[in-house]
Structure formats: C-alpha cells, structure tokens
Design a protein around this motif. Structure first.
Motif, PDB file in Angstrom:
ATOM      1  N   UNK A 150     -19.982 -42.296 -43.578  1.00 47.84           N
ATOM      2  CA  UNK A 150     -20.254 -43.203 -44.692  1.00 47.84           C
ATOM      3  C   UNK A 150     -21.313 -42.588 -45.599  1.00 47.84           C
ATOM      4  N   UNK A 151     -21.501 -43.126 -46.804  1.00 44.58           N
ATOM      5  CA  UNK A 151     -22.518 -42.573 -47.709  1.00 44.58           C
ATOM      6  C   UNK A 151     -23.890 -42.496 -47.034  1.00 44.58           C
ATOM      7  N   UNK A 152     -24.534 -41.331 -47.133  1.00 42.90           N
ATOM      8  CA  UNK A 152     -25.855 -41.131 -46.544  1.00 42.90           C
ATOM      9  C   UNK A 152     -25.836 -40.623 -45.122  1.00 42.90           C
ATOM     10  N   UNK A 153     -24.679 -40.590 -44.465  1.00 47.39           N
ATOM     11  CA  UNK A 153     -24.578 -40.091 -43.089  1.00 47.39           C
ATOM     12  C   UNK A 153     -24.685 -38.566 -43.047  1.00 47.39           C
ATOM     13  N   UNK A 154     -25.121 -38.075 -41.913  1.00 50.11           N
ATOM     14  CA  UNK A 154     -24.995 -36.647 -41.617  1.00 50.11           C
ATOM     15  C   UNK A 154     -23.978 -36.511 -40.495  1.00 50.11           C
ATOM     16  N   UNK A 155     -22.961 -35.696 -40.713  1.00 46.83           N
ATOM     17  CA  UNK A 155     -21.879 -35.505 -39.744  1.00 46.83           C
ATOM     18  C   UNK A 155     -21.886 -34.051 -39.279  1.00 46.83           C
ATOM     19  N   UNK A 156     -21.769 -33.862 -37.994  1.00 41.06           N
ATOM     20  CA  UNK A 156     -21.661 -32.514 -37.416  1.00 41.06           C
ATOM     21  C   UNK A 156     -20.352 -32.438 -36.648  1.00 41.06           C
ATOM     22  N   UNK A 157     -19.561 -31.389 -36.913  1.00 45.33           N
ATOM     23  CA  UNK A 157     -18.336 -31.155 -36.138  1.00 45.33           C
ATOM     24  C   UNK A 157     -18.417 -29.736 -35.579  1.00 45.33           C
ATOM     25  N   UNK A 158     -18.619 -29.672 -34.280  1.00 45.89           N
ATOM     26  CA  UNK A 158     -18.827 -28.377 -33.638  1.00 45.89           C
ATOM     27  C   UNK A 158     -18.171 -28.387 -32.270  1.00 45.89           C
ATOM     28  N   UNK A 159     -17.405 -27.338 -31.975  1.00 42.81           N
ATOM     29  CA  UNK A 159     -16.711 -27.212 -30.680  1.00 42.81           C
ATOM     30  C   UNK A 159     -15.855 -28.441 -30.377  1.00 42.81           C
ATOM     31  N   UNK A 168     -30.155 -44.134 -43.172  1.00 44.71           N
ATOM     32  CA  UNK A 168     -31.252 -45.080 -42.949  1.00 44.71           C
ATOM     33  C   UNK A 168     -30.889 -46.420 -43.591  1.00 44.71           C
ATOM     34  N   UNK A 169     -31.279 -47.518 -42.930  1.00 43.01           N
ATOM     35  CA  UNK A 169     -30.976 -48.836 -43.477  1.00 43.01           C
ATOM     36  C   UNK A 169     -32.042 -49.254 -44.490  1.00 43.01           C
ATOM     37  N   UNK A 170     -31.876 -50.460 -45.052  1.00 38.29           N
ATOM     38  CA  UNK A 170     -32.761 -50.931 -46.125  1.00 38.29           C
ATOM     39  C   UNK A 170     -34.202 -51.098 -45.655  1.00 38.29           C
ATOM     40  N   UNK A 171     -34.411 -51.324 -44.366  1.00 38.53           N
ATOM     41  CA  UNK A 171     -35.766 -51.519 -43.835  1.00 38.53           C
ATOM     42  C   UNK A 171     -36.454 -50.198 -43.502  1.00 38.53           C
ATOM     43  N   UNK A 172     -35.748 -49.074 -43.738  1.00 36.70           N
ATOM     44  CA  UNK A 172     -36.334 -47.773 -43.454  1.00 36.70           C
ATOM     45  C   UNK A 172     -36.078 -47.277 -42.053  1.00 36.70           C
ATOM     46  N   UNK A 173     -35.285 -47.998 -41.289  1.00 35.92           N
ATOM     47  CA  UNK A 173     -34.943 -47.565 -39.934  1.00 35.92           C
ATOM     48  C   UNK A 173     -33.895 -46.455 -40.002  1.00 35.92           C
ATOM     49  N   UNK A 174     -34.220 -45.303 -39.425  1.00 34.41           N
ATOM     50  CA  UNK A 174     -33.310 -44.154 -39.473  1.00 34.41           C
ATOM     51  C   UNK A 174     -32.815 -43.830 -38.065  1.00 34.41           C
ATOM     52  N   UNK A 175     -31.551 -44.135 -37.765  1.00 35.74           N
ATOM     53  CA  UNK A 175     -31.021 -43.871 -36.416  1.00 35.74           C
ATOM     54  C   UNK A 175     -31.020 -42.379 -36.091  1.00 35.74           C
ATOM     55  N   UNK A 176     -31.005 -42.084 -34.817  1.00 32.07           N
ATOM     56  CA  UNK A 176     -30.940 -40.708 -34.346  1.00 32.07           C
ATOM     57  C   UNK A 176     -29.499 -40.191 -34.404  1.00 32.07           C
ATOM     58  N   UNK A 177     -29.396 -38.873 -34.394  1.00 34.55           N
ATOM     59  CA  UNK A 177     -28.085 -38.247 -34.287  1.00 34.55           C
ATOM     60  C   UNK A 177     -27.465 -38.604 -32.946  1.00 34.55           C
ATOM     61  N   UNK A 178     -26.224 -39.078 -32.971  1.00 31.77           N
ATOM     62  CA  UNK A 178     -25.564 -39.486 -31.730  1.00 31.77           C
ATOM     63  C   UNK A 178     -24.222 -38.770 -31.582  1.00 31.77           C
ATOM     64  N   UNK A 179     -23.934 -38.388 -30.363  1.00 36.12           N
ATOM     65  CA  UNK A 179     -22.645 -37.773 -30.063  1.00 36.12           C
ATOM     66  C   UNK A 179     -21.593 -38.866 -29.933  1.00 36.12           C
TER      67      UNK A 179
END
Length: 304
Positions: A150-159, A168-179
């Motif tokens: 989605x807009x603003x996401x970071x996506x990694x495709x490896x192996x 990050x959401x409107x409150x400034x909460x930025x989730x961690x990278x998840x597999x």
C-alpha cells in the motif's frame, strides 16, 4: 480493446438517446398533430392509415428500442460490475486460464467510462485484494494481480519470500518489518514446463490465499525494478500507488519488474468467478481451439 468498447458503448448510448429525445420534442408532436388534422376532416381512418401517420421512422424506432438496453448495460458495466476473462496463468492457483470473473467497479471509486476521472470516493484497495488495473506501461491493457504493498509501505522480495514494513499511521506509530508467513500445502499439483510447483498458503492482511513457487527457477532479481537508494530486492511504494504481485510468483510480470500501479489506473476489485471453461484443444482438433472442452462448475463462486 476494453477502452474502445467503453467508448463505443457511450457513443451508441448518447446517439440513440439524442435521436429519441429529438423525436420526442420535435417530430412526435407533429405526427400527433397530423393525425388530429386527418381525424378532424371527418374521414374515417383505418388502423393502417393511423399507423402510417403516427409511425416512427426506422432510425427513431431503432433508437427507441435500443436506448434503454444500451443505457442499462453502460451504467452496469461502467459503475457496478464488468466481466473479464483470465488469459494467462499469472494468478494461479487463485485464477485459471478460462475463468470468467466479475470486477466490482465501485470498490475503488466511481469513474467516468471515457477519461476515467474519479467522480465519487467509495474506497481504496486493501492488502490482499485481487484487483484489475490498467497496465502502467500500456494503459490499453488490463492486468489482474494481488495488492501486496500500500502507499508508504516498504516491500522486500528476496529468495521467494515477502517482507512488508507497513507505512506509519496517523499517530506516528511505525510498524516493524515483518515476514509474510507461508505454509506448505502440496507439491506437484501444478507444474511449469514439466517441473513441479510448490503450493503455499500466504496471509496478506486479513486475506488468506494460496500461491505457487517454482523452486528450480531463480528470482531474476537482476531484472527487478530499481529505485534510487534501494537494493534491487527492496521497493518503497510511493503515495498514490500500489505494489501488485501475481500469485504464480515465478510466472508473473508484475510490480517487481515494472514498478507501481498509480491510483488513476485502478479498474476495480475482482469479487467472483461466474463461469469457468477448460480449453484443452490442440491445432489438430477439428474444432477451433477457442471452443471450450468443458465447464469447471466447481470453480464458480467468490475469489479469495
């Protein structure tokens, strides 16, 4: 082809509607007036003579007959549901060649059928949606893939594995990278060039669906879309764009290779398979290859 059909549909609707309207305003009253004059003369008119006086011209009669039908089809196809045929295997096992699907046009906003300007906001794609969009490199072609980023996401495709770091959401909460977790279903149900594919269950957002992986095929990361400042296996989804990937991961040309889907290119959400045909004829058969060899009734229903 779909864009041309939309244009033709709108033109036929407008032209037939205008012909009918002009007749109602200008010519139909004159025909009624001529009938009144003929009846006022005292002559007894037969039904055939009355019909001859009041009969609509062939062009008007045709427009009168087709306008309501064409207008209904245009509204249905442009704003509510549009049928599509799946032409390739890039969305296996979710969608097979020969599946005919319904795309909900109002899921991501109501747009005019010609210039595709958004008229009304009705919603946005969610992670895991199966959606149809105009191919960014050739908008005359419709593509169908799954929403991964989605807009603003970071996506990694490896192996052959996805990692997602949500925006990050409107409150400034930025989730961690998840597999993105994968669970093996089977191996060998589907093949590619004689090689068995691995079927896995994947969870994207609230959507659980199956994907296919070819263990013998490399990722071809050297051909991945390259963003400045990122490696060729990392993608930062710009605002107003989406990262789309096929479920048949090693047989899909998607955002990994050509970039992102602009919001303006969205067509709608794929919601159901309404019929599914098998096409297994060869050039040696006496019937053309486009004639179905069977119907897969078990595939009719909703799309995950």
């Amino acid at each position: 082809m779909a864009a041309h059909f939309s244009l033709i549909l709108v033109l036929v609707t407008v032209i037939s509607g205008l012909i009918w309207l002009v007749d109602v305003i200008f010519f139909a009253p004159k025909r009624r007036e001529n009938l009144e004059i003929a009846q006022a003369s005292g002559a007894t008119l037969s039904e055939e003579e009355i019909d001859k006086i009041t009969r609509e011209p062939v062009v008007v009669e045709t427009a009168h007959a087709i306008f309501p039908v064409i207008a209904f089809v245009m509204i249905l196809r442009s704003f509510i549901y549009e049928p599509f045929q799946i032409p390739s295997g890039s969305m296996k096992p979710t969608l097979l060649v020969g599946d005919f699907i319904l795309v909900e046009k109002f899921s991501y906003g109501l747009r005019d059928p010609i210039w595709r300007t958004k008229l009304v906001e009705t919603g946005e794609p969610e992670r895991g949606d199966t959606f149809v969009f105009k191919y960014p490199e050739n908008p005359s072609i419709d593509y169908i893939k799954r929403v991964v980023g989605l807009p603003g996401d970071k996506v990694v495709y490896r192996n052959k594995q996805l990692w997602i770091k949500p925006a990050c959401d409107d409150s400034g909460n930025c989730p961690e990278m998840q597999r993105v977790e994968l669970t093996k279903v089977n191996e060998g149900e589907f093949t590619q060039q004689g090689r068995p594919l691995v079927r896995l269950t994947e969870q994207l957002g609230d959507v659980e669906h199956d994907i296919l992986i070819n263990p013998a095929k490399p990722d071809y990361r050297q051909h991945f879309y390259q963003q400045p400042g990122l490696s060729n296996t990392e993608f930062y989804v710009p605002e107003g764009h989406y990262f789309a990937v096929g479920d048949n991961r090693d047989n899909s040309t998607d955002s990994r290779f050509w970039g992102f889907v602009p919001e303006a290119n969205l067509v709608g959400k794929a919601v159901a398979i309404w019929i599914s045909f098998e096409f297994e004829r060869t050039e040696d058969d006496w019937l053309p290859t486009w004639v179905p060899t069977g119907v897969r009734f078990e595939r009719v229903g909703g799309i995950v």
